[in-house]
Design an enzyme around this catalytic site. Structure first.
Site, mmCIF file in Angstrom:
data_model
loop_
_atom_site.group_PDB
_atom_site.id
_atom_site.type_symbol
_atom_site.label_atom_id
_atom_site.label_comp_id
_atom_site.label_asym_id
_atom_site.label_seq_id
_atom_site.Cartn_x
_atom_site.Cartn_y
_atom_site.Cartn_z
ATOM 1 N N CYS A 277 -5.756 -11.292 1.452
ATOM 2 C CA CYS A 277 -6.297 -12.353 0.607
ATOM 3 C C CYS A 277 -6.465 -11.833 -0.821
ATOM 4 O O CYS A 277 -6.549 -10.631 -1.050
ATOM 5 C CB CYS A 277 -7.646 -12.871 1.077
ATOM 6 S SG CYS A 277 -7.686 -13.323 2.801
ATOM 7 N N ARG B 18 -0.700 -11.782 -1.948
ATOM 8 C CA ARG B 18 -1.662 -11.183 -1.017
ATOM 9 C C ARG B 18 -1.948 -12.085 0.182
ATOM 10 O O ARG B 18 -2.667 -11.702 1.105
ATOM 11 C CB ARG B 18 -2.976 -10.888 -1.741
ATOM 12 C CG ARG B 18 -2.820 -9.952 -2.913
ATOM 13 C CD ARG B 18 -4.140 -9.741 -3.606
ATOM 14 N NE ARG B 18 -5.050 -9.023 -2.749
ATOM 15 C CZ ARG B 18 -5.109 -7.711 -2.639
ATOM 16 N NH1 ARG B 18 -4.299 -6.968 -3.359
ATOM 17 N NH2 ARG B 18 -5.971 -7.137 -1.840
ATOM 18 N N TRP C 176 -4.896 -15.150 3.541
ATOM 19 C CA TRP C 176 -3.991 -14.754 4.629
ATOM 20 C C TRP C 176 -4.886 -14.678 5.854
ATOM 21 O O TRP C 176 -5.734 -13.786 5.963
ATOM 22 C CB TRP C 176 -3.360 -13.403 4.321
ATOM 23 C CG TRP C 176 -2.351 -12.963 5.333
ATOM 24 C CD1 TRP C 176 -1.062 -13.387 5.445
ATOM 25 C CD2 TRP C 176 -2.544 -11.994 6.371
ATOM 26 N NE1 TRP C 176 -0.442 -12.749 6.491
ATOM 27 C CE2 TRP C 176 -1.321 -11.881 7.084
ATOM 28 C CE3 TRP C 176 -3.618 -11.212 6.775
ATOM 29 C CZ2 TRP C 176 -1.161 -11.027 8.153
ATOM 30 C CZ3 TRP C 176 -3.454 -10.352 7.847
ATOM 31 C CH2 TRP C 176 -2.228 -10.271 8.529
ATOM 32 N N ASN D 136 -12.309 -10.920 0.637
ATOM 33 C CA ASN D 136 -11.079 -10.286 1.105
ATOM 34 C C ASN D 136 -11.487 -9.137 2.014
ATOM 35 O O ASN D 136 -12.217 -8.252 1.585
ATOM 36 C CB ASN D 136 -10.285 -9.766 -0.099
ATOM 37 C CG ASN D 136 -9.148 -8.859 0.312
ATOM 38 O OD1 ASN D 136 -8.561 -9.041 1.372
ATOM 39 N ND2 ASN D 136 -8.838 -7.886 -0.521
ATOM 40 N N GLY D 137 -11.019 -9.161 3.263
ATOM 41 C CA GLY D 137 -11.380 -8.084 4.196
ATOM 42 C C GLY D 137 -11.747 -8.663 5.542
ATOM 43 O O GLY D 137 -11.406 -9.809 5.850
ATOM 44 N N GLU E 220 15.153 0.877 7.931
ATOM 45 C CA GLU E 220 14.650 0.107 6.797
ATOM 46 C C GLU E 220 15.460 -1.188 6.623
ATOM 47 O O GLU E 220 14.901 -2.259 6.381
ATOM 48 C CB GLU E 220 14.681 0.976 5.531
ATOM 49 C CG GLU E 220 14.396 0.249 4.223
ATOM 50 C CD GLU E 220 13.100 -0.561 4.201
ATOM 51 O OE1 GLU E 220 12.253 -0.399 5.090
ATOM 52 O OE2 GLU E 220 12.952 -1.392 3.289
ATOM 53 N N LYS F 134 13.970 -4.996 6.727
ATOM 54 C CA LYS F 134 14.172 -5.901 5.593
ATOM 55 C C LYS F 134 14.800 -7.207 6.064
ATOM 56 O O LYS F 134 14.388 -8.285 5.676
ATOM 57 C CB LYS F 134 15.052 -5.199 4.563
ATOM 58 C CG LYS F 134 14.872 -5.637 3.152
ATOM 59 C CD LYS F 134 13.860 -4.822 2.376
ATOM 60 C CE LYS F 134 12.512 -4.739 3.037
ATOM 61 N NZ LYS F 134 11.675 -3.677 2.565
ATOM 62 N N GLU G 27 12.185 -9.333 8.141
ATOM 63 C CA GLU G 27 11.097 -9.975 7.406
ATOM 64 C C GLU G 27 11.592 -11.051 6.455
ATOM 65 O O GLU G 27 10.884 -12.009 6.181
ATOM 66 C CB GLU G 27 10.206 -8.945 6.680
ATOM 67 C CG GLU G 27 10.806 -8.275 5.477
ATOM 68 C CD GLU G 27 9.782 -7.410 4.729
ATOM 69 O OE1 GLU G 27 10.200 -6.421 4.124
ATOM 70 O OE2 GLU G 27 8.578 -7.716 4.724
ATOM 71 N N HIS H 67 22.989 4.196 25.878
ATOM 72 C CA HIS H 67 21.986 4.471 26.914
ATOM 73 C C HIS H 67 21.228 3.200 27.330
ATOM 74 O O HIS H 67 20.141 3.299 27.880
ATOM 75 C CB HIS H 67 21.033 5.560 26.438
ATOM 76 C CG HIS H 67 21.735 6.868 26.217
ATOM 77 N ND1 HIS H 67 22.236 7.627 27.253
ATOM 78 C CD2 HIS H 67 22.090 7.504 25.076
ATOM 79 C CE1 HIS H 67 22.835 8.705 26.759
ATOM 80 N NE2 HIS H 67 22.770 8.649 25.439
ATOM 81 N N LYS I 172 1.692 -9.175 0.886
ATOM 82 C CA LYS I 172 2.168 -7.967 0.213
ATOM 83 C C LYS I 172 1.280 -6.771 0.520
ATOM 84 O O LYS I 172 1.751 -5.681 0.762
ATOM 85 C CB LYS I 172 2.202 -8.237 -1.297
ATOM 86 C CG LYS I 172 2.676 -7.068 -2.134
ATOM 87 C CD LYS I 172 4.159 -6.878 -1.978
ATOM 88 C CE LYS I 172 4.700 -5.729 -2.797
ATOM 89 N NZ LYS I 172 6.001 -5.284 -2.253
HETATM 90 O O1 M6R Z 1 1.690 -0.989 -0.032
HETATM 91 P P1 M6R Z 1 2.268 -0.183 1.085
HETATM 92 O O2 M6R Z 1 3.489 0.581 0.682
HETATM 93 O O3 M6R Z 1 1.271 0.719 1.739
HETATM 94 O O4 M6R Z 1 2.712 -1.241 2.170
HETATM 95 C C1 M6R Z 1 3.170 -0.832 3.429
HETATM 96 C C2 M6R Z 1 3.864 -1.965 4.161
HETATM 97 O O5 M6R Z 1 2.975 -3.010 4.411
HETATM 98 C C3 M6R Z 1 5.065 -2.502 3.374
HETATM 99 O O6 M6R Z 1 5.972 -1.485 3.065
HETATM 100 C C4 M6R Z 1 5.781 -3.604 4.182
HETATM 101 O O7 M6R Z 1 6.371 -3.046 5.311
HETATM 102 C C5 M6R Z 1 6.810 -4.297 3.284
HETATM 103 N N1 M6R Z 1 6.498 -5.684 3.176
HETATM 104 C C6 M6R Z 1 8.190 -4.264 3.809
HETATM 105 O O8 M6R Z 1 9.083 -4.846 2.910
#
Ligand code: M6R
Length: 609
Positions: free
Chosen positions: A2, A27, A74, A100-101, A482, A486, A489, A505, A604
């Protein structure tokens, strides 16, 4: 997660709050709301959905007043809905709170408050805060907030606005980020700097256990025990334009294209070309002595964890020190073997990821030395660490991490070479070659971007599929992990990454006619083996897209399509492999009509455990 904002001063607060919330939408974006103190008292407007929903409600019924708080959510406790949106209030709507939290003990507090006659209207954990403040209010809002937060367990950044004392905003931080902006005859609260950067460059960064009392004329910082804190505001040097789209359709695309610049900035000043060595004054200044290090733990989440996997390979290969890369959320629950001879490197774009911060704390408790690799100056990770290596990617706004990831790789390569040099574990000529290749990366990243057209075409080919596999060996497997994250998501296509030799396997059973398989094959020494694995999937009908180094002819014979990236040192290749794979995910998401910068269910900055 949030985002929260607050404003008190000479302007009408509604537009300041909305502008701030739009900057914080990364956020969380399932609902939003504001509370403004108007001539008729405290008024709240909130709505499920994006900030644009809230904005249109406010257009129909504007709130006029010079003090207000706002929130973009969020959901953690309670589904996204109007009633669960923040701000939350007490029964009489005299006190409003944005948060937030997570309040971990909210259920017991709720029971206690209900027994005293409180009626709860939402399913959120936050609502207990407004009721508690109301309960403790005896003519002094600061005191009431202090008593209320003393009852909370968990993580919180909160902002409070009350009709009892409308010329005041109160902000409190515990384990969730919060900053205070200082203007002329106005003050601001924000979860992050872009929320207020349009109005001021002077900010205080609150620490855990601190509160701020803001009026139009001043900002007083104090501990939760009531001791005043004298602190100079921090001057923000970067520009808001760096956080804008700059003509690109999406932040993600802009950030992908910023990688040559981000590489250059992250390398700048860190290679002494005369001595052919890496210089990291940030580490030297902290008194860090590599000779004391017996083992290294890299802790991170999501994409940053994938950077850590590459970092592990680079550091181990160059220093021969044993390195573990670990998902940060697991670290503290497995009694890690860390002590004063352990170096823990936390990798985090935001520097606010709760799991990563918790792993850093655990490492500290065990006596380890902690280094943070982060993109955000003033972030919690930067402040928790003994030393910080900043990635110079600039603000990353899209939820999908792109330029921050590759900048993390650059920082980890620098760290690996630095350690190897100080420990004398690397031949000087190898070191010179690697540094020369590292310095070439920004240029090569630019060349890689030139292939965007092909990626758009390939993305159109895969956009309709349900499953997709990424394969690779060694560092190519780290790159595949990675790429898979990507794609998932962004496009919501199910994908999995496998070490190329592992499919046989079990998972090979999933390959059928037309199943797309992306094979990353940038390690010359592993190429033949990977080609063998490509043949295995081809024989079962897979449609194979290869990622190969320029000049390759072998992979081209085995794959259906090939994307070429410039040749580099094997260790550095994940930084270049990332770029076409990010573009593939971007264009696949676009082809499927997804919200590219704000994929569903995500945020984010993940500030909850
Ligand atoms: O801010 P951070 O690098 O600690 O965030 C870690 C993950 O939440 C972040 O890399 C997330 O996996 C990305 N949205 C992926 O694109």
């Amino acid at each position: 997660m949030c985002g929260i904002v607050g404003y008190i001063g000479k302007r009408n607060s509604q537009s300041v709050l909305l502008n701030g919330l739009k900057k914080l939408e990364y956020r969380g974006y399932d609902s939003a709301g504001v509370a403004v103190h108007t001539a008729q008292g405290l008024h709240i407007c909130k709505s499920k959905g994006r900030i644009s929903e809230l904005e249109s409600r406010l257009q129909d019924a504007p709130l006029v007043g010079s003090a207000g708080i706002g929130h973009t959510r969020w959901a953690t406790h309670g589904k996204p809905s109007d009633v669960n949106s923040h701000p939350h209030t007490d029964i009489e709507t005299k006190i409003s709170v944005v948060h937030n939290g997570i309040i971990e003990n909210h259920l017991s507090l709720k029971e206690e408050l209900e027994a005293l006659g409180c009626t709860f209207v939402s399913e959120t954990d936050t609502e207990v805060i407004s009721h508690l403040i109301a309960r403790y209010y005896e003519g002094d809002l600061v005191q009431a907030v202090r008593r209320a937060v003393a009852r909370l367990r968990g993580a919180y950044a909160i902002a409070v606005l009350s009709e009892h004392e409308p010329d005041k905003l109160i902000a409190v931080r515990w384990a969730s980020p919060l900053i205070i902006g200082v203007g002329e005859d106005e003050h601001f609260i924000g979860s992050d700097i872009p929320a207020i950067l349009e109005y001021t460059r002077d900010v205080y960064i609150l620490n855990d256990g601190e509160m701020a009392v803001l009026t139009r004329d001043g900002a007083e910082l104090m501990t939760l025990e009531g001791n005043f804190i004298a602190r100079q505001p921090f001057r923000i040097e970067w520009d808001l334009a760096m956080a804008e789209k700059d003509g690109y359709e999406h932040f993600m695309l802009k950030e992908i294209h910023e990688q040559p610049r981000a590489f250059r900035d992250t390398l700048r000043g860190r290679i002494d070309s005369g001595r052919q060595a890496v210089v990291l004054p940030e580490l030297e200044a902290s008194g860090f002595d590599p000779r004391q290090v017996r083992r290294i733990h890299l802790v991170a989440c999501g994409t940053a964890y994938h950077a850590a996997l590459v970092g592990k390979a680079a550091i181990e290969r160059l220093t021969r020190i044993p390195v573990e890369a670990e998902v940060a959320s697991e670290y503290r629950y497995r009694s890690p073997l860390a002590d004063e001879h352990t170096l823990v490197v936390a990798v985090s774009q935001s520097g606010e990821t709760a799991d990563t911060l918790a792993a850093m704390k655990e490492a500290r408790t065990l006596g380890a030395r902690v280094i943070a690799i982060t993109n955000v100056v003033g972030s919690s990770a930067a402040r928790e660490a003994d030393a910080v290596l900043f990635t110079m990617a600039g603000p990353e706004i899209a939820v999908a991490s792109t330029k921050a990831y590759t900048s993390q790789l650059i920082a980890l390569y620098l760290l690996a070479i630095y350690l190897a040099d100080r420990l004398g574990t690397m031949d000087p000529s190898d070191s010179a070659e690697l540094l020369a290749m590292l310095e070439k990366l920004p240029l090569q990243a630019g060349e890689t971007l030139a292939g965007a057209g092909l990626l758009q075409e390939l993305a159109a080919n895969i956009a309709g599929c349900e499953h997709l596999f990424f394969i690779g060996r060694g560092l190519d497997y780290a790159a595949a992990l990675e790429a898979s994250l990507k794609l998932k998501e962004m496009s919501y296509i199910h994908s999995e990454a496998y070490p190329a030799g592992e499919l046989k396997h079990g998972s090979l059973a999933l390959i059928e006619d037309g199943t797309p398989v992306v094979a990353v094959a940038l390690q010359d020494s592993l190429l033949e083996k990977t080609i063998g694995n490509i043949k295995e999937v081809k024989a079962r009908g897979a449609y194979v897209i290869g990622i190969a180094p320029e000049g390759d002819t072998e992979l081209a014979k085995a794959a259906d399509r090939v994307v070429y990236v410039p040749r580099s040192h094997a260790l550095l290749s994940p930084a270049l492999a990332a770029i076409p794979l990010q573009l593939l995910a971007y264009y696949a998401a676009l082809a499927r009509g997804n919200d590219v910068d704000k994929p569903r269910n995500l945020a984010k900055s993940v500030t909850v455990e």
